[in-house]
Write a protein that holds these residues in place. Structure first.
Motif, PDB file in Angstrom:
ATOM      1  N   ALA A 117       0.353  -0.788  -0.090  1.00  0.00           N
ATOM      2  CA  ALA A 117      -0.115   0.052  -0.357  1.00  0.00           C
ATOM      3  C   ALA A 117       0.858   1.183   0.089  1.00  0.00           C
ATOM      4  O   ALA A 117       0.746   2.355  -0.584  1.00  0.00           O
ATOM      5  CB  ALA A 117      -0.897   0.229   0.626  1.00  0.00           C
ATOM      6  N   GLY A 121       1.088   3.497  -3.110  1.00  0.00           N
ATOM      7  CA  GLY A 121       0.449   5.167  -2.536  1.00  0.00           C
ATOM      8  C   GLY A 121       2.223   6.377  -2.706  1.00  0.00           C
ATOM      9  O   GLY A 121       1.142   7.080  -3.905  1.00  0.00           O
ATOM     10  N   LEU A 122       2.939   5.880  -2.961  1.00  0.00           N
ATOM     11  CA  LEU A 122       4.160   6.683  -3.276  1.00  0.00           C
ATOM     12  C   LEU A 122       4.099   7.289  -4.827  1.00  0.00           C
ATOM     13  O   LEU A 122       4.218   7.478  -5.918  1.00  0.00           O
ATOM     14  CB  LEU A 122       5.276   6.412  -2.605  1.00  0.00           C
ATOM     15  N   ALA A 124       1.067   6.959  -6.645  1.00  0.00           N
ATOM     16  CA  ALA A 124       0.583   7.335  -7.286  1.00  0.00           C
ATOM     17  C   ALA A 124       0.289   8.587  -6.845  1.00  0.00           C
ATOM     18  O   ALA A 124       0.261   9.722  -7.767  1.00  0.00           O
ATOM     19  CB  ALA A 124      -0.427   6.591  -6.291  1.00  0.00           C
ATOM     20  N   SER A 125       1.441   9.556  -5.892  1.00  0.00           N
ATOM     21  CA  SER A 125       1.667  10.939  -5.547  1.00  0.00           C
ATOM     22  C   SER A 125       3.069  10.907  -7.184  1.00  0.00           C
ATOM     23  O   SER A 125       3.900  12.276  -6.352  1.00  0.00           O
ATOM     24  CB  SER A 125       1.984  10.529  -4.192  1.00  0.00           C
ATOM     25  N   GLY A 126       3.368  10.146  -7.918  1.00  0.00           N
ATOM     26  CA  GLY A 126       4.103  10.202  -8.802  1.00  0.00           C
ATOM     27  C   GLY A 126       5.665   9.626  -8.809  1.00  0.00           C
ATOM     28  O   GLY A 126       6.212  10.413  -9.428  1.00  0.00           O
ATOM     29  N   LEU A 127       5.804   9.583  -7.297  1.00  0.00           N
ATOM     30  CA  LEU A 127       6.991   9.366  -7.040  1.00  0.00           C
ATOM     31  C   LEU A 127       7.328   7.845  -7.786  1.00  0.00           C
ATOM     32  O   LEU A 127       6.479   6.662  -8.323  1.00  0.00           O
ATOM     33  CB  LEU A 127       7.897   9.060  -5.559  1.00  0.00           C
ATOM     34  N   LEU A 136      12.464  12.895   0.135  1.00  0.00           N
ATOM     35  CA  LEU A 136      11.234  13.345   1.394  1.00  0.00           C
ATOM     36  C   LEU A 136      11.638  13.453   2.323  1.00  0.00           C
ATOM     37  O   LEU A 136      12.423  12.693   3.208  1.00  0.00           O
ATOM     38  CB  LEU A 136      10.333  12.252   0.630  1.00  0.00           C
ATOM     39  N   ALA A 140       7.115  13.190   6.772  1.00  0.00           N
ATOM     40  CA  ALA A 140       6.292  12.855   6.164  1.00  0.00           C
ATOM     41  C   ALA A 140       6.168  11.488   5.384  1.00  0.00           C
ATOM     42  O   ALA A 140       4.487  11.390   5.947  1.00  0.00           O
ATOM     43  CB  ALA A 140       6.413  13.425   5.270  1.00  0.00           C
ATOM     44  N   LEU A 141       6.667  10.530   5.371  1.00  0.00           N
ATOM     45  CA  LEU A 141       6.545   9.838   5.425  1.00  0.00           C
ATOM     46  C   LEU A 141       6.254   8.684   6.059  1.00  0.00           C
ATOM     47  O   LEU A 141       5.511   8.112   6.160  1.00  0.00           O
ATOM     48  CB  LEU A 141       8.564   8.610   5.138  1.00  0.00           C
ATOM     49  N   ARG A 143       4.213  10.215   8.610  1.00  0.00           N
ATOM     50  CA  ARG A 143       3.191  10.357   8.869  1.00  0.00           C
ATOM     51  C   ARG A 143       2.182   9.298   7.886  1.00  0.00           C
ATOM     52  O   ARG A 143       0.543   9.529   8.895  1.00  0.00           O
ATOM     53  CB  ARG A 143       2.925  11.800   8.660  1.00  0.00           C
ATOM     54  N   ARG A 144       2.400   9.438   7.096  1.00  0.00           N
ATOM     55  CA  ARG A 144       1.623   8.589   6.155  1.00  0.00           C
ATOM     56  C   ARG A 144       2.209   6.577   6.148  1.00  0.00           C
ATOM     57  O   ARG A 144       0.390   6.423   6.150  1.00  0.00           O
ATOM     58  CB  ARG A 144       1.634   8.621   4.777  1.00  0.00           C
ATOM     59  N   TRP A 145       2.963   6.696   6.220  1.00  0.00           N
ATOM     60  CA  TRP A 145       2.729   4.918   6.584  1.00  0.00           C
ATOM     61  C   TRP A 145       2.942   4.300   7.689  1.00  0.00           C
ATOM     62  O   TRP A 145       4.334   3.107   8.080  1.00  0.00           O
ATOM     63  CB  TRP A 145       3.291   4.537   5.481  1.00  0.00           C
ATOM     64  N   TRP A 367     -20.947 -48.104 -18.378  1.00  0.00           N
ATOM     65  CA  TRP A 367     -19.590 -47.237 -18.337  1.00  0.00           C
ATOM     66  C   TRP A 367     -18.216 -47.209 -18.460  1.00  0.00           C
ATOM     67  O   TRP A 367     -17.524 -46.883 -19.472  1.00  0.00           O
ATOM     68  CB  TRP A 367     -19.716 -46.397 -17.070  1.00  0.00           C
TER      69      TRP A 367
ATOM     70  N   ARG B 852      -1.588  13.859  -8.358  1.00  0.00           N
ATOM     71  CA  ARG B 852      -1.180  13.443  -7.285  1.00  0.00           C
ATOM     72  C   ARG B 852      -0.477  13.699  -6.324  1.00  0.00           C
ATOM     73  O   ARG B 852      -0.410  12.985  -5.160  1.00  0.00           O
ATOM     74  CB  ARG B 852       0.609  13.052  -8.477  1.00  0.00           C
ATOM     75  N   PHE B 859      -2.722  10.666   1.656  1.00  0.00           N
ATOM     76  CA  PHE B 859      -1.983   9.769   2.098  1.00  0.00           C
ATOM     77  C   PHE B 859      -2.218  10.669   3.681  1.00  0.00           C
ATOM     78  O   PHE B 859      -1.612   9.810   4.646  1.00  0.00           O
ATOM     79  CB  PHE B 859      -0.918   9.427   2.464  1.00  0.00           C
TER      80      PHE B 859
END
Lengths: 405, 1022
Positions: A117, A121-122, A124-127, A136, A140-141, A143-145, A367, B852, B859
């Motif tokens: 996931a 997610g990364l 999807a965020s364009g990474l 990054l 922030a990382l 916080r998300r994962w 049979w 994005r 998230f």
């Protein structure tokens, strides 16, 4: 520290352990992650012994080749970085921690040991690359994962220690190999046998030991195992030599059927140069249970020589029992129809004795092309014995199939 | 001495009986049995079919059922009279309701219930238990018998002795039964296979679970006389003599509560009708309509159908009160009475149809009204019906699910011991369009020899088992409602859905016995129309209803004549689209024809082209006779509707109306089991006798064949045409509301959201992207600068967004726009899943900047507990790179199912140009007959049964849709690209005539790789 990581193409736990035992010849610290199919060898301390990284890598590659395994490897100063490199198609070894960040930067995110996931997610965020991820902010990382994501990155870069529990090879050697499909030919057995012996060779090298006896058991689908014991006068550990001996023995052995599994075991080890002869202890014999007796009888007399009677679930009298040589009969509900104890293979009769009562009609077998329709009668012969007769509907001919005592 | 068989299971004892009820009945007749009881296991599901067959054959049928205890003993209950029948129905109902769908539960205690009118037979288990017999003897039944079967088994004779002793001891007389499982000996293999299927094993493993021989069939009397003592045979006749009950005497009563006290049902119906008439014709009811109403009411009174019409009216009134759009259709629906009652909107004056044609005195056929409701709100109607009449008086009709070839191949193959892979491959290989001849060929392809025993067995057994009932399911919406508890009329059992019950009879059974059912069906188009009308009302600021749509609008018909009908009810399929420019509908009745003409009946009868030629004046309009002129005038002398074909049988071949109706109902059965020849001879002879040409007679015969299973009656077409017109008008004049209504009701219809949106955009409708700051749950209309409505895509289009959370966003927004993704998440209390779905669907783009960034921020939403909620730390803004256009479009399709960006093919156009590929929109300008290349995303693959193996494909590019015809020759050589590809380039010959353009495919190339990660969907072979 320098780590070499192998991505194992095999998945079964016991095969992975065998691979770890094999790897003991290259490193005194082998770690295993069965879930991720990863094997780590700490090679920093053994580089000199092997004469440098290139030589060691060649030896590992040759060893894997001998095991007929197509495994990819990676070398890096941290286990996770080695693992990440090993998951890529082709990478150069990274020898110093300082170079790690740069070496990983261009790699895609897919093989990072993070939750799917998180990777999705990364992305999807364009990474797209590890470099972008490492750029990054860590909070922030987190916080998300979660902290496990940042903890992983720290271990990846060597910012945080990554202690692992080394794999300890067992004191006795045991290896199992299961076939997906039963193997019919000796040739089909040789291939995995050779691989197992190469694994054993690696294990022996790691322990700096040799053997004088090994047991190989072949499991069959419907027969008792075939067990071979190989004994050598001199202590051995060379895979090819052992293979030649075993092959010779195998070709002289009559296997009773297709093989579904190979088990190889070594219980005792000797130092390679220890030439003292160890006599096999003949008194160590198992209790001869009934099945052992059967096995032995079969082994000596051949399989067809040992049989017993069984029941079958069928209306047709001649199909309702059988002679079997295999495993125990299926659990059938006991039925005690009024049938003669003495059944004969049906034989045509010319003169009909006196028939008693109404027929019993039995029809079955359409049979498999054995369709029959028979009317069974009890008959009284002039001599006073009772016969069991039937009339075949298709031909209107009469047959004798049983006699009451 | 004759004999009556009292224990006989048909194949409605699923996986136990190996003969159809009619086979058993006919065989009993041949053998001269005095009577035959059909006693299926805890079921009366096959009894109506047996009843019909018995009436035809002149055999006395006894109704009963058998019940099996776990230890193997069985009790058979026979119904000698109506009271016993009612008890039996109740008993079966209890046993069925006490268990899950498809099974039953009985206990000894259950037999203590009221069964005192039933005759009971006790069939002890293989080892006879005296205690069972004692228990049975004490049951409160009208009569008790001990049943004995002489199956030529090893223990048969000894069993008879034991039973005799037990009979004497307990005072029970013995009776002979055959314990029949199939009608003739030759079915033994079928029964063995069914046994193997039931036990989930193979025939060579069933062993003694199979019968030891094939004696469980209907045996000749001579055989029985030899086997059974005389008094046992005599007992069967005693019982048969006592059984006098017939299903014909079933008395069914309609619920009475719909009629107020003090008035008769007819008076009440008349009152409601006249009130309705006054509403329909505020200026006064025309004289001829008044006369029509009187005539219809008189007929309804004679046939005693008042309650039926009142029931329908009640349901419709409820729907209307809840603003649920609905419309009736069917034979009785297009009457003046129904028009007045509001059941339909088909003004009888507009359609040249006479009520008598649908409900007639001679045919004792019940009126047939199907009511369509908005699909998402039908459940409200169903609950209303349940609540109004109570669950014990209301149930759904059953649908008998029968073995079709594919399932038969699978089950029989497994029973014969074929491996799962082979069975799967075989049944996969059998596409639904494969005929009977296909099976052995498929064998060869899979490496089997059709001459082997296995192959021959498989083919023969499959052939016999196809058409066998397999289980009962629930009818899509056919309700049976009665005055008294339904379970006194027919057994009721549990359906798969919780709280749903089904009766054990299907639609044909009900029709056969003259029981009435009300069909409450779900129709997506009604939902879409209602939503479109609501959107128009809201946007225009005044109520706009279906009645406000003007009749006979030329612009609407112009649009249809151009073949522009994406989204329009009934005429949006590709075949319909290519028919529109040829048929050129100009009025309501043309639409009725348009709806009915692309059907197997007219196509198989070769009626389509003659009709078109005559309509266009290329062929003289002639009538085979003056008698037929009346029947065929409205369709230029070419029969198109089911009613016309049936009437031809009456007018031109001398059938009675009853016979003609029988033909319609029996056609499917005849095609399955034979019986067509007789009918064909009668029809052809009748027509020749009356001076018609053999050619015409044969055409009519072919058409009747086509109508057999797929009949499309004018009475249904008339109602459908109204919706077709309504939706066309909306598409023409309110295109934005129309497409929004369709999107809001999806899934429905023929096209995916992306195709609907692309089509609407080509027609000038603008769309605005889905956005949490403005979108409602559904798509809405917003005015643009010029005041023209544009569609704001609703949150409902977002893949994976739960409605509840979508609505929470709209509610939270009422207090002000969202400041950030964080703000949105907290105020609408969204789950991570929903946030993710919103980000994927692009609904956060405006809030976050781009997709994005939306993902990144979604998230980053923190869920802090309690008092800390909403206080999560502000993050510095992270600059993330924007996605490329192609990535955006792919993400749109994945997260929303549609894109407001450019069409994916627009991005590929320069590559296509290099390959000399034409645009779909350019094809119409090119010369017919030239070679062309077109490219597109595959949106449809179809293989109509009437098109002799041709596959029709539709491709979509940025300019429109191109249509391909793929002949069977190409199908075999280019199978992979044809069936597997999502983006193709096709080369072939262009054919265009009367505004219809096709490409006859010759080379098909798979370019799916060019789509990258773009998801597409094609609707195949529906």
């Amino acid at each position: 520290m320098l780590w070499l990581c192998v991505v194992s193409p095999v998945q079964e736990k016991h095969a992975l352990k065998a691979l770890a035992s094999w790897a003991g010849q290259f490193s005194s610290c082998v770690c295993l992650d069965a879930e991720r199919r990863l094997l780590w060898l700490e090679i920093g301390s053994s580089l000199r012994y092997f004469g440098g990284l290139d030589v060691l890598l060649k030896k590992v590659a040759a060893g894997l080749h001998a095991l007929t395994l197509k495994a990819t490897i990676g070398v890096a100063p941290t286990p996770e970085a080695a693992a990440l490199l090993a998951r890529q198609p082709q990478t150069l070894p990274v020898l110093q921690l300082d170079h790690l960040r740069q070496a990983l930067a261009a790699l895609p995110l897919n093989e990072l040991a993070m939750l799917p996931a998180a990777i999705a997610g990364l992305q999807a965020s364009g990474l797209t690359s590890v470099g972008e991820l490492l750029a990054l902010p860590r909070d922030a990382l987190a916080r998300r994962w979660g902290l496990q994501a940042t903890d992983y990155l720290q271990r990846l870069l060597g910012e945080r220690a990554d202690p692992r529990k080394p794999y300890r090879a067992p004191q006795t050697y045991y290896r199992r190999f299961d076939f997906a499909e039963p193997v019919q030919t000796v040739e089909g057995l040789l291939f995995p046998l050779r691989r197992i012996l190469y694994e054993l060779q690696g294990y022996l090298r790691g322990r700096d030991a040799a053997l004088q006896a090994l047991n190989v058991a072949f499991r069959h689908h419907d027969h008792a195992d075939t067990v071979l014991t190989l004994r050598t006068t001199d202590p051995q550990r060379d895979a090819l030599r052992l293979f030649a001996l075993l092959r010779e023995k195998l070709e002289r052995t009559q296997l009773p059927g297709a093989v579904t599994q190979i088990r190889l075991g070594v219980e005792r080890f000797v130092a390679l140069r220890d030439t003292q002869l160890h006599l096999w202890d003949e008194s160590e014999r198992h209790d001869a249970s009934w099945s052992d007796l059967l096995d032995k009888l079969r082994a000596r007399l051949g399989d067809q020589a040992v049989r017993r009677l069984g029941l079958r679930d069928d209306h047709r009298p001649e199909k309702a029992w059988c002679v079997e040589s295999g495993a125990a009969a299926a659990d059938l509900p006991p039925a005690f129809p009024d049938r003669p104890l003495w059944l004969l293979p049906p034989r045509p009769i010319e003169r009909l004795p006196k028939l008693l009562g109404r027929p019993e009609r039995i029809e079955a077998g359409w049979w498999n092309g054995e369709d029959s329709s028979r009317d069974y009668y009890i008959a009284q012969t002039a001599e006073g014995s009772r016969w069991w007769l039937y009339r075949e509907a298709a031909t209107a001919r009469w047959f004798l199939q049983g006699i009451w005592a | 001495m004759s004999y009556a068989e009292l224990l006989c299971a048909s194949n409605f004892s699923f996986q136990r009986g190996a003969s159809h009820p009619y086979e058993l009945v006919e065989r009993a007749k041949e053998l001269g049995y005095a009577a035959l009881a059909i006693t299926d296991e805890c079921s009366l599901a096959g009894i109506v079919r047996a009843h019909d067959a018995a009436k035809d054959a002149g055999v006395k049928l006894i109704i009963g059922s058998q019940f099996r205890f776990p230890a193997g003993e069985r009790v058979v209950l026979l119904a000698p009279n109506h009271a016993a029948y009612t008890e039996l129905c109740e008993f079966i109902t209890q046993a069925r309701r006490a268990s899950k769908k498809g099974s039953y539960a009985i206990s000894r205690k259950a037999f203590a219930s009221a069964l005192k009118h039933c005759i009971g037979l006790c069939m002890p288990a293989a080892s006879i238990d005296e205690e069972v017999v004692c228990w049975f003897a004490r049951l409160a039944l009208a009569r008790h018998y001990l049943a004995f079967t002489h199956g030529l088994a090893q223990d048969s004779e000894r069993r008879l002795e034991i039973l005799r002793k037990l009979g004497t001891a307990s005072g029970l007389p013995l009776v002979a039964v055959g314990d029949v499982h199939y009608h003739q000996r030759e079915r033994r293999p079928v029964h063995d296979v069914l046994t193997a299927i039931r036990l989930a094993t193979t025939v060579d493993q069933i062993g003694r679970a199979a019968f030891p021989n094939g004696e469980r069939h209907l045996r000749p009397l001579a055989t029985l006389r030899k086997l059974y003592p005389r008094e046992l045979l005599a007992a069967t006749l005693d019982i048969a003599l006592e059984c006098s009950f017939s299903l014909d005497t079933l008395h069914y009563e309609y619920p009475e509560e719909l009629v107020p006290a003090g008035v008769s049902a007819l008076q009440h119906l008349r009152k409601l009708t006249l009130e309705g008439a006054a509403r329909r014709w505020p200026a006064g009811v025309p004289v001829e309509v008044r006369a029509q109403i009187d005539k219809e009411l008189a007929l309804i009174a004679v046939l005693r159908y008042e309650h039926y019409f009142l029931t329908v009216e009640d349901v419709v009134r409820f729907a209307r009160s809840k603003n649920i759009l609905c419309q009736g259709r069917g034979s009785a629906a297009n009457s003046a009475v129904c028009y007045c009652l509001g059941v339909t909107a088909v003004d009888p004056a507009r359609v040249s149809m006479l009520f008598e044609r649908f409900v007639s005195k001679e045919r004792a056929e019940p009126p047939d009204i199907d009511i369509d409701f908005e699909h998402e709100r039908r459940e409200e109607v169903i609950q209303y019906v349940y609540n109004k009449y109570g669950r014990h008086r209301t149930a759904l009709a059953a649908t008998v699910i029968c073995y079709r070839r594919r399932m038969a191949v699978r089950d029989v193959g497994k029973a014969l011991g074929l491996s799962l892979e082979v069975v799967d491959a075989l049944s996969q290989a059998l596409q639904w369009f494969d005929g009977d001849a296909q099976l052995p060929e498929e064998f060869v392809k899979l490496g089997f020899d059709p001459r082997t025993r296995m192959a021959r067995h498989l083919v023969a057994l499959v052939k016999q088992i196809v058409g066998f009932p397999r289980h009962l399911s629930q009818h899509v919406g056919g309700f049976v409602i009665s005055q008294h508890s339904l379970s006194t009329l027919v057994p009721v059992e549990n359906a798969a859905m919780a709280d749903r019950t089904v009766i054990q009879w299907d639609k044909n059974d009900l029709e056969s016995l003259g029981l009435l059912k009300v069909d409450c069906l779900a129709l997506g188009m009604l939902t879409a129309i209602r939503r479109a009308l609501d959107l128009v009302s809201l946007f225009r600021g005044r109520t706009f209803k279906m009645e406000d749509i003007p009749d006979a609008d030329p612009a609407t018909y112009d649009m249809l004549c151009r073949g522009e009908s994406v989204g329009v009810f009934q005429v949006e399929s590709r075949a319909q689209m290519s028919m529109l420019p040829r048929l050129k509908p100009r009025c309501y009745y043309d639409l009725v024809i348009q709806v009915a003409i692309i059907r197997p009946g007219p196509i198989q009868g070769g009626m389509v082209h003659p009709y078109l030629r005559r309509r266009q004046g290329e062929e003289k309009v002639e009538y085979p006779s003056t008698a037929l002129e009346r029947v065929l005038k409205r369709t230029y002398g070419v029969p198109l509707f089911q009613e016309q074909v049936m009437e031809i049988a009456i007018v031109a071949a001398g059938f009675t109306p009853g016979e003609a109706d029988m033909v319609r109902r029996s056609m499917a059965a005849w095609q399955r089991r034979g019986g067509l020849e007789q009918f064909r001879d009668k029809l052809l002879q009748g027509m020749l006798d009356r001076g018609y040409t053999p050619q015409f007679a044969n055409q009519i015969y072919q058409q009747i064949l086509g109508f057999g299973s797929y009949g499309f009656p004018e009475s249904h077409a008339a109602s459908f045409a109204l919706l077709a017109y309504t939706s066309s008008w909306l598409r023409c004049h309110e295109p934005a509301a129309f497409v929004a209504g369709l999107l809001n009701s999806w899934p429905m219809g023929f096209y995916a959201p992306a195709q609907l949106v692309n089509d609407a955009r080509r027609n000038g409708v603008s769309f605005r992207p889905v956005d949490v700051q403005t979108s409602d749950w559904y798509c809405t209309l917003e005015p643009d600068a010029a005041g023209v409505p544009v569609v704001r895509v609703g949150l409902c289009m977002i893949t994976g967004l739960v409605q509840q959370e979508g609505r929470a966003i709209v509610m939270a927004r009422a207090h002000g726009l969202f400041a950030s993704v964080d703000d949105l998440a907290h105020r609408a209390t969204l789950t991570r899943r929903s946030l993710d779905a919103l980000a994927r669907g692009g609904a956060l783009n405006a809030l976050a900047g781009h997709r994005r960034a939306a993902h990144w921020q979604a998230f980053g939403v923190e869920r802090l507990p309690g008092a800390l909620a909403g206080t999560s730390a502000q993050e510095p803004v992270l600059m993330l790179p924007q996605a490329t256009e192609a990535e955006e479009i792919a993400a749109d399709y994945a997260g929303l199912g549609l894109s407001l960006g450019r069409h994916p093919l627009a991005l590929l156009r320069s590559r296509f140009d290099r390959l000399h590929v034409h645009r779909a929109a350019d094809l119409a300008q090119l010369k017919s007959g030239r070679r062309v290349r077109v490219a597109g995303i595959v949106t449809h693959r179809q293989r109509p049964e009437t098109a002799s193996g041709v596959i029709f494909m539709s491709l979509e590019d940025e300019t429109g849709i191109s249509n391909l015809i793929v002949w069977p020759r190409i199908q075999t050589t280019q199978r992979a690209a044809l069936f597997g590809a999502r983006l193709i380039i096709v080369e072939g010959e262009l054919q265009s005539a009367s505004n219809v353009t096709h490409v006859i495919a010759e080379k098909i190339r798979d370019y799916t790789a060019w789509l990258g990660r773009l998801p597409t969907q094609s609707r195949d072979f529906h």
